[in-house]
Design an enzyme around this catalytic site. Structure first.
Site, PDB file in Angstrom:
ATOM      1  N   SER A 166       6.862  30.389  29.582  1.00 43.94           N
ATOM      2  CA  SER A 166       5.618  31.529  28.930  1.00 43.94           C
ATOM      3  C   SER A 166       6.255  32.690  28.867  1.00 43.94           C
ATOM      4  O   SER A 166       6.850  33.269  29.632  1.00 43.94           O
ATOM      5  CB  SER A 166       4.401  31.311  29.946  1.00 43.94           C
ATOM      6  OG  SER A 166       3.862  30.128  29.930  1.00 43.94           O
ATOM      7  N   PRO A 167       5.560  33.701  27.888  1.00 40.41           N
ATOM      8  CA  PRO A 167       5.925  34.955  28.007  1.00 40.41           C
ATOM      9  C   PRO A 167       5.193  35.682  29.255  1.00 40.41           C
ATOM     10  O   PRO A 167       4.129  35.502  29.489  1.00 40.41           O
ATOM     11  CB  PRO A 167       5.261  35.642  26.711  1.00 40.41           C
ATOM     12  CG  PRO A 167       4.277  34.737  26.359  1.00 40.41           C
ATOM     13  CD  PRO A 167       4.651  33.273  26.617  1.00 40.41           C
TER      14      PRO A 167
ATOM     15  N   GLN B 151       7.410  37.565  21.352  1.00 37.08           N
ATOM     16  CA  GLN B 151       5.912  37.661  21.212  1.00 37.08           C
ATOM     17  C   GLN B 151       5.739  39.076  20.965  1.00 37.08           C
ATOM     18  O   GLN B 151       6.254  39.914  21.710  1.00 37.08           O
ATOM     19  CB  GLN B 151       4.866  37.234  22.382  1.00 37.08           C
ATOM     20  CG  GLN B 151       3.607  37.257  22.030  1.00 37.08           C
ATOM     21  CD  GLN B 151       3.158  37.123  23.758  1.00 37.08           C
ATOM     22  OE1 GLN B 151       2.977  37.884  24.595  1.00 37.08           O
ATOM     23  NE2 GLN B 151       2.231  36.061  23.481  1.00 37.08           N
TER      24      GLN B 151
ATOM     25  N   TYR C 129      -6.074  42.895  24.114  1.00 37.70           N
ATOM     26  CA  TYR C 129      -5.035  43.780  23.401  1.00 37.70           C
ATOM     27  C   TYR C 129      -5.423  43.994  22.005  1.00 37.70           C
ATOM     28  O   TYR C 129      -6.593  43.663  21.656  1.00 37.70           O
ATOM     29  CB  TYR C 129      -3.442  43.187  23.377  1.00 37.70           C
ATOM     30  CG  TYR C 129      -3.095  43.012  24.509  1.00 37.70           C
ATOM     31  CD1 TYR C 129      -3.056  44.168  25.698  1.00 37.70           C
ATOM     32  CD2 TYR C 129      -2.373  41.514  25.186  1.00 37.70           C
ATOM     33  CE1 TYR C 129      -2.477  43.752  27.067  1.00 37.70           C
ATOM     34  CE2 TYR C 129      -1.857  41.483  26.623  1.00 37.70           C
ATOM     35  CZ  TYR C 129      -1.957  42.529  27.380  1.00 37.70           C
ATOM     36  OH  TYR C 129      -1.545  42.487  28.614  1.00 37.70           O
TER      37      TYR C 129
ATOM     38  N   ARG D   1      -0.868  33.544  19.607  1.00 38.27           N
ATOM     39  CA  ARG D   1      -1.905  33.516  20.755  1.00 38.27           C
ATOM     40  C   ARG D   1      -3.184  33.937  20.373  1.00 38.27           C
ATOM     41  O   ARG D   1      -3.355  35.155  20.281  1.00 38.27           O
ATOM     42  CB  ARG D   1      -1.167  34.132  22.187  1.00 38.27           C
ATOM     43  CG  ARG D   1      -1.711  34.154  23.298  1.00 38.27           C
ATOM     44  CD  ARG D   1      -1.015  34.420  24.479  1.00 38.27           C
ATOM     45  NE  ARG D   1      -0.381  33.503  24.838  1.00 38.27           N
ATOM     46  CZ  ARG D   1       0.062  32.964  26.275  1.00 38.27           C
ATOM     47  NH1 ARG D   1      -0.311  33.857  27.318  1.00 38.27           N
ATOM     48  NH2 ARG D   1       0.698  31.996  26.477  1.00 38.27           N
TER      49      ARG D   1
ATOM     50  N   ARG E 237       4.299  30.657  36.138  1.00 39.72           N
ATOM     51  CA  ARG E 237       4.508  30.913  37.402  1.00 39.72           C
ATOM     52  C   ARG E 237       5.479  29.762  37.813  1.00 39.72           C
ATOM     53  O   ARG E 237       6.593  30.547  38.861  1.00 39.72           O
ATOM     54  CB  ARG E 237       3.351  31.036  38.351  1.00 39.72           C
ATOM     55  CG  ARG E 237       2.453  32.175  38.313  1.00 39.72           C
ATOM     56  CD  ARG E 237       1.146  32.357  38.916  1.00 39.72           C
ATOM     57  NE  ARG E 237       0.525  33.459  38.719  1.00 39.72           N
ATOM     58  CZ  ARG E 237      -0.193  33.864  37.527  1.00 39.72           C
ATOM     59  NH1 ARG E 237      -0.566  32.761  36.573  1.00 39.72           N
ATOM     60  NH2 ARG E 237      -1.091  34.651  37.603  1.00 39.72           N
TER      61      ARG E 237
END
Length: 797
Positions: free
Chosen positions: A432-433, A510, A592, A640, A734
């Protein structure tokens, strides 16, 4: 104690006999409104685990029940003329009437007083009449007692979306059978299982709108039964369907499943000089959809736990007993209800999965609750899993345009290749980013090379760089990387070149704009807190302050802002292409800038970019079209999305499906399905794989590939998700921070040893690979040889 059970179903009877067995001096009365042998149901199902619980609670009752059970291991899924069978499931069926009779006989044997044909309308009067110390309210789905004390129990009753009817048949099913039939009105499904020597339960279920379109609402009971017989004739072998609810008229035999959850399980009444607890039990306090098992199982286990709590805590007083009972039992019920909800929603949305082939449809059904995983299935039926893995691998390699390698065992789904446009990924695992806040003036440096490169060497197929900002004022923090100067492009090219020269992983970027969540400190200096100095102005879809009273106020973007920011996205895309990235992702999630247009929580505009969902998506779609135009047609672009804002009035999963359709129509290749972080008022419901249902819906309703994210931390999770068609890729965050070689490590954990080593360990056919091939050949040739002969061959090698 003097105990009164209001309701003579399984929970009341079983609790009565367990307490009488525990202390014969208890005076226990069970009051039932029906006659002793009345029952309105067919068979009930228990797992082998539930039977074990019954044996431990009262072996004599369990032994009698076991003698009356019909046992099976197989599940048959009948779909589009195909039968898919998996074994090892271990279920038992027993007639509901027979079960009640066994419990009634055991109660009478132990001295429990049974009173029939008595309808309790006032539980307080009954408690006073019997001088009760404890009242058990097990009066069923429509519990009067739960309704009377609703302020205490706080019930949440959700009448679900399907209509179903309990029928029976003399057709004996050798396996637990799920049959799916399509009509001009929609899909119907049957759940069928044998429960005694000559009778099977046959439950038929369909969504409410299909039920109405088929005219069942207006049919008499005989007409409806005849309709169902004709629809499922191929499974009945000429046997009729039977109803034992002749007391119901017309469509009343078709009911909606009520999902019941109570916040509290105990109410206290003052009856004379006594303070008497009224304890909910069985369907009165909770329900679990029949597709995952039986409310009877929950009811019996309620009785077992309350009796156990009396045995353990009676010396501490009845308050302690009640507290222990609710604390322990409520947690177990939540687990079962969560799985039952997943299962129920799968059956409510069967049409979502009917585009699948029978093999994947069956696998999806078997794993629908998320309790039964890929490795659970392997333990139950290794042959079934191996056949299915071979099936899914065959299609994956074919779609990727690759020859399937020779391996010693079937290839796990997460290790199959995936092709999107001209990009082929070696497996389905994505890093993942993850924001690292370690860039200097937006430049990705040695830290990023090591951080990203180590994960590329760790076995993942695709590694995402963190959200990379399209301009200096688009950054979240001063430590966020950018792609808006030639120095940024050169720095990223160095990292991309390492991927292409030294690994067999692909690298994705991304791109995004922080919007109202920008100009903040690095996470370890205070998440979402504004900079102490050097802040830059913020823009968003509408004026907003992300942290009320703390964050900067972002102003609403003007037409000029929108044009400039779109141009920044285009410039960043061109730079990403120059750097050589394999994959591009547009960040439209987590509050965002682009996300702020999509969510009604953050978009109050009155121009063409506000209002309806289509208008709110207009600007993000314009940005997407602009970057798609300058990005290679041979390389993918994913988007996303926050598929759920977790706030009332925000984006819902239904909205996410509609948004995904818009992006698909615009040319998006894949949806990266995340959620939340749009509002600090959010209340997400966490759990393992908790965001996967969003991916499942979008993939199978919209027909677009998806990435599943969120609490995916085992190979078993990834294999289950990919194999069931809930996503095409699994993004792991994680766990990859803790272990860059997570993919290799998890592959080893599940015992798969044919995964190729990272690219840097060989050129062409390495010594390592030659050694492995030699060892395979020796092993194949060593059958029947003595240890000495094997040793000689090893020395020859």
């Amino acid at each position: 104690m003097k105990i009164v059970c209001v309701g003579g179903g399984p929970s009341g009877l079983y609790f009565g006999l367990l307490m009488k067995k525990q202390d014969p001096s208890h005076e226990i009365t069970v009051i039932e409104r029906n006659r002793p042998y009345d029952t309105f149901g067919w068979g009930v199902v228990f797992s082998d685990q539930t039977l074990g619980n019954l044996v431990n609670a009262d072996e004599q009752t369990a032994r009698t029940i076991l003698q009356s059970f019909n046992h099976w291991d197989d599940i048959d899924v009948q779909f589009k003329g195909r039968t898919v069978t998996s074994g090892g499931h271990g279920f038992c069926g027993i007639g509901r009437k027979r079960l009640l009779n066994i419990l009634q006989e055991r109660c009478e044997e132990l001295g429990v007083k049974l009173i029939f044909e008595t309808d309790v309308t006032d539980d307080q009067a009954v408690a006073a009449q019997y001088d009760a110390d404890l009242v058990i309210a097990c009066d069923g789905l429509n519990s009067r007692i739960r309704t009377r004390y609703a302020d205490t129990y706080q019930p949440d009753i959700d009448n679900r979306h399907c209509r179903f009817v309990w029928l029976g048949t003399k057709k004996k099913f050798d396996a637990f059978t799920f049959a799916f039939e399509e009509t001009e009105h929609g899909w119907f499904q049957a759940h069928a299982y044998q429960y005694d020597g000559d009778t099977s339960t046959f439950i038929i279920e369909t969504p409410e709108q299909v039920w109405r379109k088929a005219g069942l609402e207006d049919m008499s009971q005989p007409e409806a039964v005849a309709f169902c017989e004709k629809l499922f004739a191929k499974y009945l072998d000429g046997n009729p369907l039977l109803s034992n609810s002749s007391h119901l008229r017309g469509s009343a035999m078709w009911i909606k499943f009520p999902r019941i959850v109570c916040q509290q399980w105990v109410h206290w009444n003052q009856i004379g000089a006594k303070r008497v607890p009224v304890v909910l039990m069985g369907d009165a306090v909770h329900t679990a959809h029949f597709s995952i098992g039986s409310g009877t199982k929950l009811a019996l286990e309620d009785a077992i736990e309350l009796a156990r709590c009396f045995e353990l805590h009676a010396g501490e007083g009845i308050d302690a007993v009640m507290a222990a009972y609710q604390e322990v039992r409520a947690i177990e019920v939540i687990k079962i209800q969560s799985a039952a909800r997943n299962s129920m929603e799968w059956f409510e949305n069967v049409e979502r999965y009917t585009g699948m082939e029978a093999e994947q449809f069956a696998y999806s059904m078997l794993t629908r609750s998320q309790r039964l995983s890929h490795e659970n299935l392997r333990v139950r039926d290794a042959g079934y899993v191996e056949r299915y893995e071979n099936w899914i691998a065959g299609r994956a390699f074919e779609q990727a345009g690759m020859s399937r390698p020779q391996t010693r065992r079937s290839i796990p789904p997460m290790l199959t290749p995936f092709k999107l446009r001209g990009t082929v990924l070696k497996n389905r695992i994505v890093v993942s980013p993850m924001a690292q806040y370690s860039a200097v003036d937006g430049i990705a440096g040695d830290y990023h090379l090591v951080h990203l490169g180590s994960r590329a060497l760790g076995g993942a197929a695709l590694v995402f760089a963190e959200m990379t900002c399209t301009s200096a004022d688009a950054r979240i923090t001063p430590g966020c990387p950018g792609l808006y100067t030639p120095e940024h492009t050169a720095a990223w090219k160095r990292i991309v070149d390492f991927f292409h020269q030294s690994t067999d992983a692909k690298i994705a970027i991304q791109i995004g704009h922080a919007g109202a969540k920008g100009s903040t400190r690095r996470a370890w200096d205070g998440t979402d807190l504004p900079l102490e100095d050097g802040n830059w102005p913020l823009v968003s879809a509408s004026q907003q302050q992300y942290l009320k009273g703390v964050s900067q106020m972002a102003r609403a973007a003007t037409t000029e802002d929108l044009a400039r920011i779109k141009a920044d996205f285009v410039r960043a895309t061109e730079a990403a292409a120059e750097a050589g990235f394999d994959w591009l992702e547009l960040h439209c999630a987590h509050g965002y800038f682009l996300s702020s247009f999509i969510s009604p929580l953050t978009n109050q505009r009155t121009d063409e970019y506000g209002g309806s969902l289509e208008n709110r998506c207009r600007y993000p779609l314009e940005v997407f079209a602009a970057i798609r135009a300058v990005w290679s047609q041979d390389k993918p672009i994913s988007v996303r999305l926050s598929a759920h804002d977790w706030v009332e009035g925000g984006i819902t999963p239904d909205d996410a499906v509609a948004i995904s359709r818009l992006f698909k129509a615009a040319g998006a290749d894949m949806i990266d399905c995340s959620s939340g972080q749009v509002s600090k008022q959010e209340k997400p419901v966490y759990g393992r794989m908790y965001q996967t249902p969003f991916s499942d819906r979008i993939r199978n309703e919209v027909g677009i590939p998806t990435i599943a994210v969120g609490a995916i931390f085992e190979a078993d999770h990834a294999n289950s998700i990919i194999a069931s068609g809930r996503a095409d890729l699994c993004a792991v965050a994680r766990p990859h921070l803790a272990n860059p070689a997570w993919t290799l490590n998890e592959t080893a954990k599940i015992g798969y040893t044919d995964m190729p080593w990272p690219k840097q360990y060989y050129a062409g056919k390495s010594q390592l690979e030659r050694n492995l091939e030699r060892d395979r050949q020796i092993a194949a040739a060593s059958s029947g040889l003595t240890p000495q002969q094997v040793a000689a061959k090893l020395l020859e090698g």
